[in-house]
Motif scaffolding. Structure first.
Motif, PDB file in Angstrom:
ATOM      1  N   GLU A   1       0.786  -1.226   0.000  1.00 50.57           N
ATOM      2  CA  GLU A   1       0.000   0.000   0.000  1.00 50.57           C
ATOM      3  C   GLU A   1       0.822   1.282   0.000  1.00 50.57           C
ATOM      4  O   GLU A   1       0.355   2.319  -0.444  1.00 50.57           O
ATOM      5  CB  GLU A   1      -0.916   0.017   1.227  1.00 50.57           C
ATOM      6  N   HIS A   2       2.015   1.210   0.537  1.00 46.76           N
ATOM      7  CA  HIS A   2       2.816   2.434   0.643  1.00 46.76           C
ATOM      8  C   HIS A   2       3.237   2.985  -0.718  1.00 46.76           C
ATOM      9  O   HIS A   2       3.836   4.043  -0.787  1.00 46.76           O
ATOM     10  CB  HIS A   2       4.051   2.170   1.498  1.00 46.76           C
ATOM     11  N   THR A   3       2.942   2.254  -1.783  1.00 49.80           N
ATOM     12  CA  THR A   3       3.352   2.712  -3.114  1.00 49.80           C
ATOM     13  C   THR A   3       2.250   3.465  -3.844  1.00 49.80           C
ATOM     14  O   THR A   3       2.361   3.742  -5.032  1.00 49.80           O
ATOM     15  CB  THR A   3       3.759   1.517  -3.996  1.00 49.80           C
ATOM     16  N   MET A   4       1.175   3.776  -3.127  1.00 49.41           N
ATOM     17  CA  MET A   4       0.034   4.379  -3.817  1.00 49.41           C
ATOM     18  C   MET A   4       0.373   5.706  -4.476  1.00 49.41           C
ATOM     19  O   MET A   4      -0.111   6.002  -5.565  1.00 49.41           O
ATOM     20  CB  MET A   4      -1.101   4.574  -2.833  1.00 49.41           C
ATOM     21  N   GLY A   5       1.196   6.486  -3.815  1.00 49.27           N
ATOM     22  CA  GLY A   5       1.580   7.760  -4.413  1.00 49.27           C
ATOM     23  C   GLY A   5       2.214   7.551  -5.778  1.00 49.27           C
ATOM     24  O   GLY A   5       1.838   8.202  -6.759  1.00 49.27           O
TER      25      GLY A   5
ATOM     26  N   ILE B   1      -0.370   6.469  -8.388  1.00 48.74           N
ATOM     27  CA  ILE B   1      -1.158   7.585  -8.907  1.00 48.74           C
ATOM     28  C   ILE B   1      -0.372   8.348  -9.957  1.00 48.74           C
ATOM     29  O   ILE B   1      -0.885   8.695 -11.017  1.00 48.74           O
ATOM     30  CB  ILE B   1      -1.542   8.552  -7.769  1.00 48.74           C
TER      31      ILE B   1
ATOM     32  N   TYR C   1      -7.884   6.043  -5.790  1.00 55.77           N
ATOM     33  CA  TYR C   1      -6.618   6.174  -5.073  1.00 55.77           C
ATOM     34  C   TYR C   1      -6.578   7.482  -4.300  1.00 55.77           C
ATOM     35  O   TYR C   1      -6.103   7.525  -3.169  1.00 55.77           O
ATOM     36  CB  TYR C   1      -5.446   6.143  -6.048  1.00 55.77           C
ATOM     37  N   GLN C   2      -7.060   8.527  -4.933  1.00 53.81           N
ATOM     38  CA  GLN C   2      -6.932   9.811  -4.260  1.00 53.81           C
ATOM     39  C   GLN C   2      -7.849   9.910  -3.052  1.00 53.81           C
ATOM     40  O   GLN C   2      -7.499  10.536  -2.051  1.00 53.81           O
ATOM     41  CB  GLN C   2      -7.147  10.961  -5.245  1.00 53.81           C
TER      42      GLN C   2
ATOM     43  N   LYS D   1      -8.604   7.350  -1.226  1.00 55.84           N
ATOM     44  CA  LYS D   1      -7.952   6.503  -0.240  1.00 55.84           C
ATOM     45  C   LYS D   1      -6.760   7.205   0.394  1.00 55.84           C
ATOM     46  O   LYS D   1      -6.536   7.157   1.582  1.00 55.84           O
ATOM     47  CB  LYS D   1      -7.462   5.231  -0.940  1.00 55.84           C
ATOM     48  N   LEU D   2      -6.004   7.856  -0.490  1.00 59.03           N
ATOM     49  CA  LEU D   2      -4.754   8.457  -0.058  1.00 59.03           C
ATOM     50  C   LEU D   2      -4.993   9.789   0.630  1.00 59.03           C
ATOM     51  O   LEU D   2      -4.403  10.083   1.665  1.00 59.03           O
ATOM     52  CB  LEU D   2      -3.866   8.658  -1.279  1.00 59.03           C
TER      53      LEU D   2
ATOM     54  N   SER E   1      -4.108   9.989   4.608  1.00 56.25           N
ATOM     55  CA  SER E   1      -2.681   9.901   4.354  1.00 56.25           C
ATOM     56  C   SER E   1      -1.790  10.740   5.272  1.00 56.25           C
ATOM     57  O   SER E   1      -0.588  10.640   5.222  1.00 56.25           O
ATOM     58  CB  SER E   1      -2.384  10.300   2.910  1.00 56.25           C
TER      59      SER E   1
ATOM     60  N   ARG F   1      -2.491   5.839   8.830  1.00 55.75           N
ATOM     61  CA  ARG F   1      -2.956   5.014   7.719  1.00 55.75           C
ATOM     62  C   ARG F   1      -2.340   3.635   7.883  1.00 55.75           C
ATOM     63  O   ARG F   1      -1.130   3.471   7.861  1.00 55.75           O
ATOM     64  CB  ARG F   1      -2.525   5.692   6.418  1.00 55.75           C
TER      65      ARG F   1
END
Lengths: 142, 142
Positions: free
Chosen positions: A74-78, A81, B112-113, B115-116, B120, B124
DNA sequence: CCTTGACCTGGAGCTGACTCCAAGTAGTAT
DNA sequence: ATACTACTTGGAGTCAGCTCCAGGTCAAGG
Protein backbone atom coordinates in the motif's frame (compact mmCIF):
# COMPACT_ATOMS: atom_id res chain seq x y z
CA UNK A 1 -9.52 -22.41 -15.07
CA UNK A 2 -7.00 -23.47 -17.68
CA UNK A 3 -5.26 -21.30 -20.17
CA UNK A 4 -7.53 -22.20 -23.08
CA UNK A 5 -10.58 -20.97 -21.24
CA UNK A 6 -8.93 -17.75 -20.18
CA UNK A 7 -7.78 -17.27 -23.74
CA UNK A 8 -11.31 -17.75 -24.97
CA UNK A 9 -12.83 -15.47 -22.36
CA UNK A 10 -10.38 -12.64 -22.80
CA UNK A 11 -9.67 -12.94 -26.46
CA UNK A 12 -5.94 -13.22 -25.87
CA UNK A 13 -3.95 -16.10 -27.27
CA UNK A 14 -2.48 -18.64 -24.87
CA UNK A 15 0.92 -17.53 -26.11
CA UNK A 16 0.17 -13.97 -25.19
CA UNK A 17 -1.02 -14.96 -21.74
CA UNK A 18 2.18 -16.87 -21.13
CA UNK A 19 4.17 -13.99 -22.56
CA UNK A 20 2.49 -11.58 -20.14
CA UNK A 21 3.33 -13.86 -17.29
CA UNK A 22 6.94 -14.18 -18.37
CA UNK A 23 7.16 -10.41 -18.67
CA UNK A 24 5.87 -9.98 -15.16
CA UNK A 25 2.63 -8.29 -16.17
CA UNK A 26 0.69 -11.11 -14.62
CA UNK A 27 1.76 -12.82 -11.45
CA UNK A 28 2.93 -16.42 -11.66
CA UNK A 29 -0.27 -18.36 -11.94
CA UNK A 30 -1.00 -21.30 -9.64
CA UNK A 31 -0.38 -24.73 -11.12
CA UNK A 32 -2.08 -28.04 -10.64
CA UNK A 33 0.10 -30.97 -9.63
CA UNK A 34 1.13 -31.68 -13.19
CA UNK A 35 2.33 -28.16 -13.77
CA UNK A 36 -0.64 -26.85 -15.71
CA UNK A 37 -1.74 -23.27 -15.03
CA UNK A 38 -4.93 -22.88 -13.07
CA UNK A 39 -6.19 -19.30 -13.25
CA UNK A 40 -8.22 -17.80 -10.43
CA UNK A 41 -10.76 -15.01 -10.71
CA UNK A 42 -8.24 -12.56 -9.30
CA UNK A 43 -5.90 -13.44 -12.15
CA UNK A 44 -8.67 -12.70 -14.61
CA UNK A 45 -9.22 -9.28 -13.10
CA UNK A 46 -5.61 -8.47 -13.52
CA UNK A 47 -5.53 -9.79 -17.04
CA UNK A 48 -8.55 -7.81 -18.06
CA UNK A 49 -7.05 -4.69 -16.58
CA UNK A 50 -3.84 -5.26 -18.51
CA UNK A 51 -5.78 -5.97 -21.64
CA UNK A 52 -7.74 -2.77 -21.40
CA UNK A 53 -4.57 -0.76 -20.89
CA UNK A 54 -2.79 -2.53 -23.72
CA UNK A 55 -5.67 -1.90 -26.10
CA UNK A 56 -5.16 1.79 -25.55
CA UNK A 57 -1.48 1.39 -26.21
CA UNK A 58 0.08 1.67 -22.77
CA UNK A 59 3.53 0.12 -23.02
CA UNK A 60 4.32 -3.10 -21.26
CA UNK A 61 7.17 -1.71 -19.20
CA UNK A 62 4.95 0.98 -17.71
CA UNK A 63 2.31 -1.57 -16.86
CA UNK A 64 4.94 -3.76 -15.29
CA UNK A 65 6.07 -0.87 -13.16
CA UNK A 66 2.50 -0.38 -12.00
CA UNK A 67 1.81 -4.00 -11.14
CA UNK A 68 5.13 -4.24 -9.35
CA UNK A 69 4.08 -1.31 -7.21
CA UNK A 70 0.77 -2.95 -6.48
CA UNK A 71 2.58 -6.07 -5.38
CA UNK A 72 4.94 -4.01 -3.26
CA UNK A 73 2.14 -2.92 -0.96
CA UNK A 74 0.00 0.00 0.00
CA UNK A 75 2.82 2.43 0.64
CA UNK A 76 3.35 2.71 -3.11
CA UNK A 77 0.03 4.38 -3.82
CA UNK A 78 1.58 7.76 -4.41
CA UNK A 79 3.81 6.33 -7.10
CA UNK A 80 0.93 4.46 -8.62
CA UNK A 81 -1.16 7.58 -8.91
CA UNK A 82 1.74 9.29 -10.58
CA UNK A 83 1.94 6.57 -13.20
CA UNK A 84 -1.77 6.56 -13.82
CA UNK A 85 -1.93 10.32 -14.11
CA UNK A 86 0.99 10.42 -16.47
CA UNK A 87 -0.52 7.74 -18.66
CA UNK A 88 -3.79 9.62 -18.68
CA UNK A 89 -1.91 12.60 -20.07
CA UNK A 90 -0.40 10.46 -22.76
CA UNK A 91 -3.76 9.10 -23.74
CA UNK A 92 -5.29 12.54 -23.89
CA UNK A 93 -2.47 13.58 -26.18
CA UNK A 94 -3.12 10.58 -28.38
CA UNK A 95 -6.79 11.46 -28.44
CA UNK A 96 -5.95 14.91 -29.69
CA UNK A 97 -3.73 13.51 -32.42
CA UNK A 98 -6.41 11.12 -33.53
CA UNK A 99 -9.08 13.79 -33.42
CA UNK A 100 -6.96 16.02 -35.59
CA UNK A 101 -6.48 13.22 -38.07
CA UNK A 102 -10.18 12.44 -38.01
CA UNK A 103 -10.94 16.06 -38.81
CA UNK A 104 -8.60 15.94 -41.75
CA UNK A 105 -10.02 12.65 -42.94
CA UNK A 106 -13.55 13.97 -42.73
CA UNK A 107 -12.57 17.06 -44.64
CA UNK A 108 -10.96 15.01 -47.37
CA UNK A 109 -13.77 12.50 -47.62
CA UNK A 110 -16.18 15.39 -48.04
CA UNK A 111 -14.00 16.97 -50.64
CA UNK A 112 -13.72 13.76 -52.61
CA UNK A 113 -17.40 13.03 -52.38
CA UNK A 114 -18.34 16.45 -53.62
CA UNK A 115 -15.96 16.08 -56.48
CA UNK A 116 -17.01 12.56 -57.26
CA UNK A 117 -20.71 12.75 -56.49
CA UNK A 118 -22.10 15.47 -58.78
CA UNK A 119 -19.77 14.95 -61.70
CA UNK A 120 -19.41 11.23 -61.56
CA UNK A 121 -22.34 10.03 -63.66
CA UNK A 122 -20.69 11.07 -66.90
CA UNK A 123 -18.70 13.89 -68.45
CA UNK A 124 -16.15 13.99 -65.68
CA UNK A 125 -12.93 15.25 -67.17
CA UNK A 126 -9.84 13.69 -65.66
CA UNK A 127 -7.58 16.58 -64.75
CA UNK A 128 -4.72 14.17 -64.34
CA UNK A 129 -1.89 15.13 -62.07
CA UNK A 130 -2.61 18.84 -61.71
CA UNK A 131 -1.44 20.86 -58.78
CA UNK A 132 -5.07 21.14 -57.76
CA UNK A 133 -5.47 17.39 -57.68
CA UNK A 134 -2.37 17.11 -55.51
CA UNK A 135 -3.68 19.78 -53.24
CA UNK A 136 -6.95 17.99 -52.90
CA UNK A 137 -5.19 14.76 -52.09
CA UNK A 138 -2.92 16.09 -49.39
CA UNK A 139 -3.68 19.58 -48.23
CA UNK A 140 -5.20 20.40 -44.89
CA UNK A 141 -8.13 22.81 -44.58
CA UNK A 142 -5.43 25.44 -43.96
CA UNK B 1 14.92 23.47 -49.30
CA UNK B 2 17.35 20.87 -48.03
CA UNK B 3 16.59 17.95 -45.82
CA UNK B 4 17.81 19.60 -42.62
CA UNK B 5 15.33 22.42 -42.99
CA UNK B 6 12.45 20.08 -43.73
CA UNK B 7 13.47 18.01 -40.76
CA UNK B 8 13.43 21.08 -38.57
CA UNK B 9 10.13 22.35 -39.90
CA UNK B 10 8.28 19.07 -39.64
CA UNK B 11 9.94 17.60 -36.62
CA UNK B 12 10.91 14.45 -38.46
CA UNK B 13 14.49 13.24 -38.52
CA UNK B 14 16.38 13.34 -41.81
CA UNK B 15 16.63 9.58 -41.54
CA UNK B 16 12.89 9.29 -41.27
CA UNK B 17 12.37 11.55 -44.28
CA UNK B 18 14.71 9.42 -46.36
CA UNK B 19 13.04 6.31 -45.03
CA UNK B 20 9.63 7.62 -46.09
CA UNK B 21 10.98 8.32 -49.54
CA UNK B 22 12.51 4.87 -49.82
CA UNK B 23 9.21 3.36 -48.72
CA UNK B 24 7.36 5.26 -51.39
CA UNK B 25 5.36 7.39 -48.99
CA UNK B 26 6.95 10.47 -50.42
CA UNK B 27 7.74 10.84 -54.08
CA UNK B 28 11.38 10.92 -55.13
CA UNK B 29 12.46 14.43 -54.28
CA UNK B 30 14.22 16.63 -56.83
CA UNK B 31 17.98 16.83 -56.50
CA UNK B 32 20.43 19.60 -57.16
CA UNK B 33 23.32 18.83 -59.51
CA UNK B 34 25.35 17.24 -56.76
CA UNK B 35 22.62 14.85 -55.78
CA UNK B 36 21.36 16.67 -52.73
CA UNK B 37 17.61 16.65 -52.12
CA UNK B 38 15.82 19.91 -52.77
CA UNK B 39 12.30 19.83 -51.35
CA UNK B 40 9.51 21.88 -52.89
CA UNK B 41 6.42 23.21 -51.12
CA UNK B 42 4.35 20.43 -52.65
CA UNK B 43 6.66 17.90 -51.05
CA UNK B 44 6.11 19.56 -47.71
CA UNK B 45 2.35 19.29 -48.09
CA UNK B 46 2.64 15.63 -48.72
CA UNK B 47 5.02 15.13 -45.84
CA UNK B 48 2.79 16.97 -43.43
CA UNK B 49 -0.16 14.93 -44.55
CA UNK B 50 1.77 11.72 -44.00
CA UNK B 51 2.98 12.94 -40.66
CA UNK B 52 -0.51 13.72 -39.47
CA UNK B 53 -1.72 10.28 -40.51
CA UNK B 54 1.26 8.55 -38.95
CA UNK B 55 0.75 10.37 -35.67
CA UNK B 56 -2.67 8.84 -35.46
CA UNK B 57 -1.20 5.44 -36.18
CA UNK B 58 -2.19 4.77 -39.78
CA UNK B 59 0.12 2.07 -41.07
CA UNK B 60 2.69 2.87 -43.69
CA UNK B 61 1.45 0.33 -46.19
CA UNK B 62 -2.04 1.82 -46.17
CA UNK B 63 -0.63 5.29 -46.68
CA UNK B 64 1.50 4.01 -49.50
CA UNK B 65 -1.56 2.55 -51.14
CA UNK B 66 -3.25 5.91 -50.89
CA UNK B 67 -0.40 7.97 -52.30
CA UNK B 68 0.05 5.46 -55.10
CA UNK B 69 -3.58 5.96 -56.02
CA UNK B 70 -3.13 9.70 -55.95
CA UNK B 71 -0.20 9.38 -58.31
CA UNK B 72 -2.19 7.08 -60.54
CA UNK B 73 -4.62 9.84 -61.46
CA UNK B 74 -8.13 11.05 -60.92
CA UNK B 75 -9.86 7.84 -61.87
CA UNK B 76 -8.77 6.32 -58.56
CA UNK B 77 -10.88 8.61 -56.41
CA UNK B 78 -13.39 5.94 -55.56
CA UNK B 79 -10.66 3.71 -54.21
CA UNK B 80 -9.15 6.58 -52.30
CA UNK B 81 -12.42 7.36 -50.59
CA UNK B 82 -12.73 3.75 -49.64
CA UNK B 83 -9.34 3.82 -47.95
CA UNK B 84 -10.04 7.05 -46.16
CA UNK B 85 -13.41 5.89 -44.93
CA UNK B 86 -12.01 2.61 -43.73
CA UNK B 87 -9.22 4.32 -41.87
CA UNK B 88 -11.72 6.66 -40.30
CA UNK B 89 -13.54 3.63 -38.96
CA UNK B 90 -10.32 2.30 -37.53
CA UNK B 91 -9.58 5.57 -35.84
CA UNK B 92 -13.03 5.77 -34.35
CA UNK B 93 -12.53 2.30 -32.96
CA UNK B 94 -9.21 3.34 -31.46
CA UNK B 95 -10.89 6.38 -29.97
CA UNK B 96 -13.41 4.15 -28.26
CA UNK B 97 -10.68 1.93 -26.85
CA UNK B 98 -8.79 4.90 -25.54
CA UNK B 99 -11.91 6.47 -24.10
CA UNK B 100 -12.69 3.28 -22.27
CA UNK B 101 -9.21 3.18 -20.85
CA UNK B 102 -9.43 6.82 -19.88
CA UNK B 103 -12.64 6.12 -18.02
CA UNK B 104 -10.98 3.33 -16.14
CA UNK B 105 -7.93 5.44 -15.38
CA UNK B 106 -10.07 8.28 -14.10
CA UNK B 107 -12.00 5.91 -11.92
CA UNK B 108 -8.83 4.49 -10.43
CA UNK B 109 -7.15 7.80 -9.92
CA UNK B 110 -10.24 8.95 -8.04
CA UNK B 111 -10.26 5.82 -5.99
CA UNK B 112 -6.62 6.17 -5.07
CA UNK B 113 -6.93 9.81 -4.26
CA UNK B 114 -9.87 9.24 -1.96
CA UNK B 115 -7.95 6.50 -0.24
CA UNK B 116 -4.75 8.46 -0.06
CA UNK B 117 -6.09 11.94 0.53
CA UNK B 118 -8.14 11.71 3.76
CA UNK B 119 -6.14 9.02 5.49
CA UNK B 120 -2.68 9.90 4.35
CA UNK B 121 -1.55 12.42 6.98
CA UNK B 122 -1.05 9.79 9.64
CA UNK B 123 -2.61 6.68 11.08
CA UNK B 124 -2.96 5.01 7.72
CA UNK B 125 -2.66 1.31 8.31
CA UNK B 126 -1.03 -0.59 5.51
CA UNK B 127 -3.44 -3.36 4.66
CA UNK B 128 -0.73 -5.09 2.68
CA UNK B 129 -1.79 -7.41 -0.02
CA UNK B 130 -5.46 -7.83 0.82
CA UNK B 131 -8.00 -8.85 -1.74
CA UNK B 132 -9.48 -5.38 -1.41
CA UNK B 133 -6.19 -3.78 -2.29
CA UNK B 134 -5.92 -5.99 -5.33
CA UNK B 135 -9.43 -5.15 -6.33
CA UNK B 136 -8.70 -1.48 -6.01
CA UNK B 137 -5.60 -1.84 -8.12
CA UNK B 138 -7.17 -3.73 -10.98
CA UNK B 139 -10.92 -3.91 -10.94
CA UNK B 140 -13.14 -1.99 -13.27
CA UNK B 141 -16.16 -0.04 -11.99
CA UNK B 142 -18.16 -3.17 -12.87
C1' DC C 1 45.48 22.61 -50.70
C1' DC C 2 43.15 20.97 -46.76
C1' DT C 3 39.65 20.73 -43.49
C1' DT C 4 34.97 20.95 -42.16
C1' DG C 5 30.26 20.03 -42.39
C1' DA C 6 26.16 18.71 -44.62
C1' DC C 7 24.68 15.64 -47.51
C1' DC C 8 24.52 10.88 -49.99
C1' DT C 9 23.91 5.39 -50.13
C1' DG C 10 23.11 0.59 -48.83
C1' DG C 11 22.60 -2.05 -45.33
C1' DA C 12 22.68 -3.44 -40.55
C1' DG C 13 20.69 -2.94 -35.96
C1' DC C 14 17.19 -1.89 -32.61
C1' DT C 15 12.65 -1.85 -29.92
C1' DG C 16 8.22 -3.46 -28.75
C1' DA C 17 5.03 -6.84 -28.76
C1' DC C 18 4.00 -10.63 -29.83
C1' DT C 19 3.97 -15.42 -32.35
C1' DC C 20 5.68 -19.75 -33.51
C1' DC C 21 8.19 -23.99 -32.86
C1' DA C 22 10.33 -28.36 -31.27
C1' DA C 23 10.52 -31.40 -27.88
C1' DG C 24 8.60 -33.11 -23.81
C1' DT C 25 4.77 -34.56 -20.26
C1' DA C 26 0.27 -35.68 -18.26
C1' DG C 27 -4.42 -37.24 -18.40
C1' DT C 28 -8.07 -39.40 -21.11
C1' DA C 29 -10.24 -42.46 -24.56
C1' DT C 30 -10.21 -46.67 -27.29
C1' DA D 1 -0.87 -50.33 -24.74
C1' DT D 2 -1.52 -46.66 -27.73
C1' DA D 3 -3.13 -42.72 -29.58
C1' DC D 4 -4.82 -38.18 -28.88
C1' DT D 5 -5.15 -33.80 -26.89
C1' DA D 6 -4.02 -30.03 -24.11
C1' DC D 7 -0.72 -28.41 -21.80
C1' DT D 8 4.53 -27.26 -20.62
C1' DT D 9 9.32 -24.93 -21.67
C1' DG D 10 13.13 -22.15 -23.74
C1' DG D 11 14.27 -20.02 -27.43
C1' DA D 12 13.95 -18.43 -32.10
C1' DG D 13 11.41 -15.80 -35.58
C1' DT D 14 8.48 -11.99 -37.26
C1' DC D 15 6.75 -7.47 -38.10
C1' DA D 16 6.51 -2.42 -38.10
C1' DG D 17 8.85 1.54 -37.94
C1' DC D 18 12.34 3.62 -37.46
C1' DT D 19 17.56 4.64 -36.29
C1' DC D 20 22.31 4.22 -36.83
C1' DC D 21 26.59 3.54 -39.25
C1' DA D 22 30.58 3.30 -42.50
C1' DG D 23 32.33 5.02 -46.24
C1' DG D 24 31.94 8.33 -49.94
C1' DT D 25 30.96 13.03 -52.42
C1' DC D 26 30.75 17.88 -52.73
C1' DA D 27 31.05 23.10 -51.79
C1' DA D 28 32.73 26.62 -48.99
C1' DG D 29 36.15 28.80 -45.82
C1' DG D 30 40.92 29.53 -43.98
Amino acid sequence: MKIAEVSERCGLSADTLRFYERSGLVRPVARDRSGVRDYAEADLMRIEFIQCMRKAGLPIDVLKEYVDLVDAGEHTMGDRIQILVEQREQLLARMRDIQQTLDLLNYKIDLYQNKLGPGSKRGRRPVKDSARAQEMAYAAPT
